[in-house]
Design an enzyme around this catalytic site. Structure first.
Site, short mmCIF file in Angstrom:
data_model
loop_
_atom_site.label_atom_id
_atom_site.label_comp_id
_atom_site.label_asym_id
_atom_site.label_seq_id
_atom_site.Cartn_x
_atom_site.Cartn_y
_atom_site.Cartn_z
N ASP A 12 -2.37 4.71 -4.29
CA ASP A 12 -3.56 3.97 -3.85
C ASP A 12 -3.42 3.45 -2.43
O ASP A 12 -4.42 3.23 -1.74
CB ASP A 12 -3.83 2.79 -4.79
CG ASP A 12 -4.40 3.24 -6.13
OD1 ASP A 12 -4.67 4.45 -6.28
OD2 ASP A 12 -4.57 2.39 -7.01
N ALA A 46 0.37 1.41 -6.65
CA ALA A 46 0.14 2.44 -7.67
C ALA A 46 0.56 3.83 -7.18
O ALA A 46 -0.25 4.75 -7.07
CB ALA A 46 -1.33 2.45 -8.09
N ASP A 79 -5.77 -21.06 3.97
CA ASP A 79 -4.97 -20.08 4.69
C ASP A 79 -5.84 -19.09 5.46
O ASP A 79 -5.46 -18.63 6.53
CB ASP A 79 -4.05 -19.34 3.72
CG ASP A 79 -2.86 -20.19 3.28
OD1 ASP A 79 -2.60 -21.23 3.93
OD2 ASP A 79 -2.21 -19.81 2.28
N GLY A 80 -7.01 -18.77 4.91
CA GLY A 80 -7.92 -17.87 5.61
C GLY A 80 -8.39 -18.45 6.94
O GLY A 80 -8.56 -17.72 7.92
N ARG A 112 2.40 9.22 -2.31
CA ARG A 112 1.03 9.47 -2.76
C ARG A 112 0.66 8.36 -3.74
O ARG A 112 1.41 8.08 -4.68
CB ARG A 112 0.91 10.83 -3.46
CG ARG A 112 -0.54 11.19 -3.85
CD ARG A 112 -0.59 12.49 -4.64
NE ARG A 112 -1.96 12.89 -4.90
CZ ARG A 112 -2.61 13.85 -4.24
NH1 ARG A 112 -2.00 14.50 -3.26
NH2 ARG A 112 -3.86 14.15 -4.53
#
Length: 267
Positions: A150, A185, A45-46, A148
């Protein structure tokens, strides 16, 4: 028909590329690096993402198809054992086109000047190396929340099976013109409150992320990451452009999902 082959670069992929190139030229197809009608990705896929970004300026006239030479590729329809059949199909059969939605990301600077506009096949992620990201999130011009945490992942329907899925986002069928915002997160307390679940936005519903803290951001468009400073806003929406995949046989989306994540490998 004009074609181009992009290889992952390992020995097996390069060998398949050479074989396909030789036989397709013998079938009177033209190898054209600049203006191909069909781009064949040999790898994973990359590799297909690399091919997409290499020809992102030709989406209205270039279609993509993948041969996966490693683990099962989500975008790849063909395996190495089927290369001979694929060569004949490309040479002899007009391909069908399946179109998938893309994500448009526009990054604006506090200093003004030219906007940076990108298209993503899988997703865009926004993170920072300086602690937490803090954004005001607007949807259709209205304040929705202050985030707020990650970072945020904004994915396409086809990209919903990639990083988005790992973050707990939902899988969206690519027949739907939509993007998905998924939290990384998030921090929820008396000051910051977020929705806490992925948001699926239809076409023409624009998400605007406005930084509330002046810091640098690591913004990744698929697997290309750039560090940005003085960011005024990051705008995300369904792009007007679409990616075109060449199909020589049916391969339904839910079959791809099943084969990638659920089906057991044969002994």
């Amino acid at each position: 028909m004009k074609f181009k082959i992009v290889s992952k670069g390992d020995e097996r992929s390069n060998r398949i590329k050479a074989t396909m190139k030789q036989y397709l030229i013998e079938f009177d197809l033209e190898y054209d690096r600049k203006e191909p009608d069909l781009v064949i990705s040999v790898g994973g896929d990359g590799t297909l993402l690399e091919a997409f970004h290499r020809y992102v300026h030709r989406l209205d006239s270039t279609a993509f198809i993948g041969v996966h030479t490693g683990h099962l590729g989500f975008y790849a329809d063909w395996v190495p054992d089927e290369v001979e059949k694929l060569i004949i199909e490309i040479a002899k059969t007009p391909f069908q086109v399946v179109e998938y939605p893309l994500l448009e990301v526009t990054i604006r600077s506090k200093t003004g000047g030219t906007e940076d506009r990108f298209l993503a096949l899988n997703e865009a992620t926004i993170k920072t190396a300086d602690g937490s990201v803090v954004f005001d999130v607007e949807i259709k011009g209205e304040h929705f929340e202050t985030f707020r945490g990650d970072g945020l992942c904004v994915s396409t329907p086809s990209g919903s099976t990639a990083y988005n899925k790992a973050l707990g986002g939902g899988i969206i069928h690519p027949s739907l013109d939509a993007i998905q915002l998924t939290e990384m997160a998030s921090i929820n307390n008396r000051v910051f409150r977020t929705i806490g679940s992925p948001l699926i936005l239809p076409k023409h519903h624009t998400a605007l992320l406005k930084p509330m803290v002046d810091r640098s951001f690591l913004i990744a468009i698929d697997h290309f990451t750039t560090n940005y400073v003085n960011v005024k806003s990051i705008q995300c929406r369904v792009a007007e452009e679409r990616v075109r995949f060449a199909r020589f046989r049916p391969f339904p989306f839910w079959n791809r999902v099943r084969d990638s994540f659920v089906a057991e490998e044969d002994d």
